[in-house]
Design an enzyme around this catalytic site. Sequence first.
Site, PDB file in Angstrom:
ATOM      1  N   TRP A   1       0.657  -1.196  -0.087  1.00 29.63           N
ATOM      2  CA  TRP A   1       0.118  -0.211   0.088  1.00 29.63           C
ATOM      3  C   TRP A   1       0.674   1.269   0.019  1.00 29.63           C
ATOM      4  O   TRP A   1       0.391   2.457  -0.807  1.00 29.63           O
ATOM      5  CB  TRP A   1      -0.955   0.443   1.355  1.00 29.63           C
ATOM      6  CG  TRP A   1      -1.353   1.335   0.963  1.00 29.63           C
ATOM      7  CD1 TRP A   1      -3.200   1.232   0.953  1.00 29.63           C
ATOM      8  CD2 TRP A   1      -1.131   2.539   1.926  1.00 29.63           C
ATOM      9  NE1 TRP A   1      -3.199   2.719   0.899  1.00 29.63           N
ATOM     10  CE2 TRP A   1      -2.340   3.488   2.098  1.00 29.63           C
ATOM     11  CE3 TRP A   1      -0.491   3.048   2.437  1.00 29.63           C
ATOM     12  CZ2 TRP A   1      -2.730   4.708   1.997  1.00 29.63           C
ATOM     13  CZ3 TRP A   1      -0.882   4.029   2.808  1.00 29.63           C
ATOM     14  CH2 TRP A   1      -1.436   5.040   2.749  1.00 29.63           C
ATOM     15  N   HIS A   2       1.686   0.606   0.263  1.00 29.30           N
ATOM     16  CA  HIS A   2       2.633   1.963   1.018  1.00 29.30           C
ATOM     17  C   HIS A   2       3.569   2.980  -0.576  1.00 29.30           C
ATOM     18  O   HIS A   2       3.872   3.945  -0.224  1.00 29.30           O
ATOM     19  CB  HIS A   2       3.812   2.108   1.392  1.00 29.30           C
ATOM     20  CG  HIS A   2       3.271   2.726   3.293  1.00 29.30           C
ATOM     21  ND1 HIS A   2       2.362   1.782   4.148  1.00 29.30           N
ATOM     22  CD2 HIS A   2       3.547   3.741   4.039  1.00 29.30           C
ATOM     23  CE1 HIS A   2       2.315   2.283   5.397  1.00 29.30           C
ATOM     24  NE2 HIS A   2       2.304   3.237   4.838  1.00 29.30           N
ATOM     25  N   GLY A   3       4.006   1.840  -1.440  1.00 30.66           N
ATOM     26  CA  GLY A   3       4.258   1.957  -2.913  1.00 30.66           C
ATOM     27  C   GLY A   3       4.813   1.062  -3.224  1.00 30.66           C
ATOM     28  O   GLY A   3       4.771  -0.581  -2.565  1.00 30.66           O
TER      29      GLY A   3
ATOM     30  N   PHE B   1       1.795   8.015  -1.764  1.00 30.95           N
ATOM     31  CA  PHE B   1       1.175   7.038  -1.306  1.00 30.95           C
ATOM     32  C   PHE B   1      -0.129   6.884  -2.015  1.00 30.95           C
ATOM     33  O   PHE B   1      -0.968   6.395  -1.941  1.00 30.95           O
ATOM     34  CB  PHE B   1       1.036   6.787   0.320  1.00 30.95           C
ATOM     35  CG  PHE B   1       2.573   6.692   0.202  1.00 30.95           C
ATOM     36  CD1 PHE B   1       3.605   6.490   0.060  1.00 30.95           C
ATOM     37  CD2 PHE B   1       3.028   6.689   1.871  1.00 30.95           C
ATOM     38  CE1 PHE B   1       5.076   6.157  -0.348  1.00 30.95           C
ATOM     39  CE2 PHE B   1       4.244   6.330   2.046  1.00 30.95           C
ATOM     40  CZ  PHE B   1       5.429   6.436   1.276  1.00 30.95           C
TER      41      PHE B   1
END
Length: 482
Positions: free
Chosen positions: A325-327, A482
């Site tokens: 989700w963060h990258g 993000f």
Amino acid sequence: MVFSSSIFLFLFLPLCIGVDRLLGTLRLRTPQNLFLLFASLVFYAYGEAYYVFLMLASILGNYLFGLAIGATRGRMQALMLGLGVAANILTLTYYKYFGFLVENANALAGLFGAEVSAAPVHLPIGISFFTFQAISYLVDLKRGHFPVQKNPFDLGLYISMFPQLIAGPIVRYELVQAEIQGRKATFEGMVSGLRLFCVGLFQKAVIADTMARIVDYSVLHNDVQDFSTPMAWLFTTCYTLQIFFDFAGYSIMALGLGRVFGFTFPLNFDQPYISRSIREFWRRWHISLSSWFRDYLYIPLGGSRGGEIATYRNLLIVFFTTGIWHGASWNFVFWGLFHGFFIVIERSKRIGGVLDAMPFLLQRIYLLLVVMIGWVFFRLEEFPDAIAVVQAMFTWKPLTETTSVLAHPLYYLDGWTLLVLGVAIIWSLISPERGRWIAALFGKEQSGSREAVLNIGALLLLAVALGLVVSGSYTAFIYFRF
């Protein structure tokens, strides 16, 4: 548009507050919400231009899926929910992960002498936040937590509200439903909200950005794999503080701006570095994301109801998803699973019992070491670089004459930077119970003398922050990407 930019502070925000207060005083709720929706779209378009149409498409699509969910029952309702969630996830996947998928497809195709080519896809800022927010609306609507929102403009305001649009918190619709339909922006709420905003701006513009200069220079002007041990610890310590105050600053500013406009957003950040375990860390860091994964992924997977092995599996799935989700990077995947691994061992009776029995100081050291190692992989793009920095942290690697000026860390630590570094370390490790002056900032109503002191303190922090903002030294928030 960045909260710490001159155009936001001196033009956009005062104009929004003035018009919103005027319409609120005249009790024109519909025009008031329409104006805030328009302002939110302008805020987004300032940074993303044509991608504001993606935002509008998200609003319209989720509004229509919401109507369909509200108008159906049984299997058809479940189908509408599935289609709505799938549409949101596919949109997020295309814009955020398409390049990552192509890159890995090329790695596999290269084994057979083939190549996959595709044009790069721009990542719209904040897409993970407003997409997750929209999904929570559809799921909670299906669960019967609230009636369907039949006003597309009110739903649009919920999805696009500029105070928390770009980097959270991820707000549940049921928390702001009543305020969207009849919010009251009081003078007391505005004062306490602006006070919080000043504190958050100081955290971002003064502390986080001062740390960022050391972190960024370290990476841009040196071979990361040649870091000496002092360089590695300086880099890691400064990034640990940078991301803390960058994200804490945004979270507090979002909370404050919500109050200014009559909304109560949930606390998203609660002194995570005072934690004694990774489990506690995730109850304090990005609280809205942790609770989102708990309610919409972990519990639907079975949570802890299926026995020990199933619980560990579910936790690793959640933290794999948290990482990605963060990258779109294997470093982020590793970072998520790294945290998931420690969550799992902390839940085990044997190892977890040992950790729980450790003295307070050792628990804090354990937490900080795990988190700091994780941040190395979070910040650096190449996995070998992160491994090299961690190795340099824990195996002595002396300074060499061939390294650049960064080989002498004290070069960066002038009087101002040392002061900021000291304030950052102390502030990040203060317990809210011990630092009541920090906790008091979150109260809307204060006694006269306490409020005067808090307001004067906030104004002093604002003056220092504005001095740096006017000089043009601000940077984008880390979580914007993000």
